[in-house]
Design an enzyme around this catalytic site. Sequence first.
Site, PDB file in Angstrom:
ATOM      1  N   ILE A 172       2.354   3.030   2.534  1.00 52.74           N
ATOM      2  CA  ILE A 172       3.648   2.791   3.346  1.00 52.74           C
ATOM      3  C   ILE A 172       4.615   1.849   2.568  1.00 52.74           C
ATOM      4  O   ILE A 172       5.663   2.129   2.634  1.00 52.74           O
ATOM      5  CB  ILE A 172       3.105   2.056   4.748  1.00 52.74           C
ATOM      6  CG1 ILE A 172       2.380   3.312   5.525  1.00 52.74           C
ATOM      7  CG2 ILE A 172       4.352   1.970   5.623  1.00 52.74           C
ATOM      8  CD1 ILE A 172       1.648   2.747   6.671  1.00 52.74           C
ATOM      9  N   THR A 174       5.718  -2.162  12.122  1.00 55.63           N
ATOM     10  CA  THR A 174       5.623  -0.881  12.462  1.00 55.63           C
ATOM     11  C   THR A 174       3.791  -0.901  12.213  1.00 55.63           C
ATOM     12  O   THR A 174       3.290   0.262  12.304  1.00 55.63           O
ATOM     13  CB  THR A 174       6.013   0.258  11.825  1.00 55.63           C
ATOM     14  OG1 THR A 174       5.996  -0.063  10.421  1.00 55.63           O
ATOM     15  CG2 THR A 174       7.432   0.254  11.998  1.00 55.63           C
ATOM     16  N   GLY A 201       0.810  -1.077  -0.103  1.00 50.93           N
ATOM     17  CA  GLY A 201       0.083   0.018  -0.048  1.00 50.93           C
ATOM     18  C   GLY A 201       0.909   0.959   0.150  1.00 50.93           C
ATOM     19  O   GLY A 201       2.153   1.244  -0.570  1.00 50.93           O
ATOM     20  N   GLU A 227      -0.682  -3.981  24.240  1.00 57.64           N
ATOM     21  CA  GLU A 227      -0.071  -2.622  24.281  1.00 57.64           C
ATOM     22  C   GLU A 227      -0.411  -2.007  25.653  1.00 57.64           C
ATOM     23  O   GLU A 227      -1.545  -1.716  25.818  1.00 57.64           O
ATOM     24  CB  GLU A 227      -0.144  -2.069  22.930  1.00 57.64           C
ATOM     25  CG  GLU A 227       0.457  -2.640  21.762  1.00 57.64           C
ATOM     26  CD  GLU A 227       0.336  -1.729  20.544  1.00 57.64           C
ATOM     27  OE1 GLU A 227      -0.389  -0.788  20.561  1.00 57.64           O
ATOM     28  OE2 GLU A 227       1.098  -1.958  19.531  1.00 57.64           O
ATOM     29  N   ARG A 276       1.046  -3.875  12.866  1.00 57.33           N
ATOM     30  CA  ARG A 276       0.050  -4.360  13.838  1.00 57.33           C
ATOM     31  C   ARG A 276       0.689  -5.805  14.778  1.00 57.33           C
ATOM     32  O   ARG A 276       1.221  -6.517  13.941  1.00 57.33           O
ATOM     33  CB  ARG A 276      -1.152  -5.030  13.308  1.00 57.33           C
ATOM     34  CG  ARG A 276      -2.022  -3.717  13.173  1.00 57.33           C
ATOM     35  CD  ARG A 276      -2.794  -2.900  14.367  1.00 57.33           C
ATOM     36  NE  ARG A 276      -3.596  -2.095  13.841  1.00 57.33           N
ATOM     37  CZ  ARG A 276      -3.286  -0.739  13.773  1.00 57.33           C
ATOM     38  NH1 ARG A 276      -2.245  -0.174  14.004  1.00 57.33           N
ATOM     39  NH2 ARG A 276      -4.205   0.107  13.578  1.00 57.33           N
ATOM     40  N   ALA A 287       5.131   4.931  15.031  1.00 58.84           N
ATOM     41  CA  ALA A 287       5.698   5.125  13.748  1.00 58.84           C
ATOM     42  C   ALA A 287       5.149   6.400  13.027  1.00 58.84           C
ATOM     43  O   ALA A 287       5.685   7.033  12.368  1.00 58.84           O
ATOM     44  CB  ALA A 287       5.557   3.831  12.977  1.00 58.84           C
ATOM     45  N   HIS A 310       4.417   2.313  19.671  1.00 60.14           N
ATOM     46  CA  HIS A 310       3.283   2.190  18.305  1.00 60.14           C
ATOM     47  C   HIS A 310       3.123   3.633  17.929  1.00 60.14           C
ATOM     48  O   HIS A 310       2.131   4.378  17.946  1.00 60.14           O
ATOM     49  CB  HIS A 310       2.046   1.792  18.830  1.00 60.14           C
ATOM     50  CG  HIS A 310       1.164   1.274  17.850  1.00 60.14           C
ATOM     51  ND1 HIS A 310       0.495   0.182  17.994  1.00 60.14           N
ATOM     52  CD2 HIS A 310       0.945   1.594  16.314  1.00 60.14           C
ATOM     53  CE1 HIS A 310      -0.379  -0.191  16.668  1.00 60.14           C
ATOM     54  NE2 HIS A 310       0.037   0.796  15.883  1.00 60.14           N
TER      55      HIS A 310
END
Length: 310
Positions: free
Chosen positions: A156, A234, A154, A265, A236, A285, A283
């Site tokens: 990223i 970075t 995608g 988390e 899930r 990024a 978490h």
Amino acid sequence: MKKILVTPRSFGKFNRSSVEKKLNDAGIEIVYNPYNRIMTKEEMISTLKGMDGLIVGVDPVDEEVLEAAGTLKAIAKYGVGTDNIDLDASRKLNIPVSTTKNANSNAVADYSFGMMAAVARNIVRINNSAKNGDWTKQTAIDIYKKKIGIIGLGAIGKGMVNRCKGFDMEIYAYDVYKDENYIKENNIKFTAVDEMLKECDFITLHIPLTDETKHIINENNLKNCKKNLVIVNTARGGLIDEKALYDALKTNRIYGAAIDAFEIEPPRNSPLLELDNVIVGSHTAAGSEDATNMMTEMAVENIIRDLGGK
């Protein structure tokens, strides 16, 4: 006035006055997360009562939360991943869910590449040793012209492709959708994840968490990977079987890992935190100034639109 709950702590960090004015002009009052952390399911249920809208980060929004909300008419995800939101329940209750697609892609790609470099070159360990007066030279591994596997092409993942091309890396990739033109134009080797782990020196993950992608990195494919492999996540936490990853790192079956997302988390009891060949993030990024501004503005525009504003 309509009321919305805003849970992400970074919302409006750099542009709060302008977005608050925009919401106020649209007849919307903001209620901020009163706990200054990720909210629990029970806290979401109690705090959402009487709210017309929700701008949400990674807080739980399951069917019970949605049904208990009663007056909720729209959800704006502050980010892209919607695995914390029950989309089937939201459709059933006729609550539209929007995302801030592409708002943080460059920030996450930058951070992913930075984490990859930090693990490969032992930057954190060298920093800590040097600050403590240890000037011993440490040997690390190279990035230039090595093989990288990008799971998820995608926005990223494509950002990672651009950055890796600058290091003349040989790029492998996997995605559920095969964009033939993009793959050909960028000289990418499109392959299955298991094959990628056998061939590549680096793996980065940029896909959503679904039933199909859960533990896409697991005990079986970690058995066949290169000894110098570096894994960067970075996206899930549930994408990686954390026990299998811990075993591979603990026994030096792979070189290292950079983990910004965990299955639970914060990961207070994760054995991964004990390893010196692992660096971790909170978490975060997407946490650049530009990305924060863009996510805030897009979430505001989405919630105004879906609540019937301009």
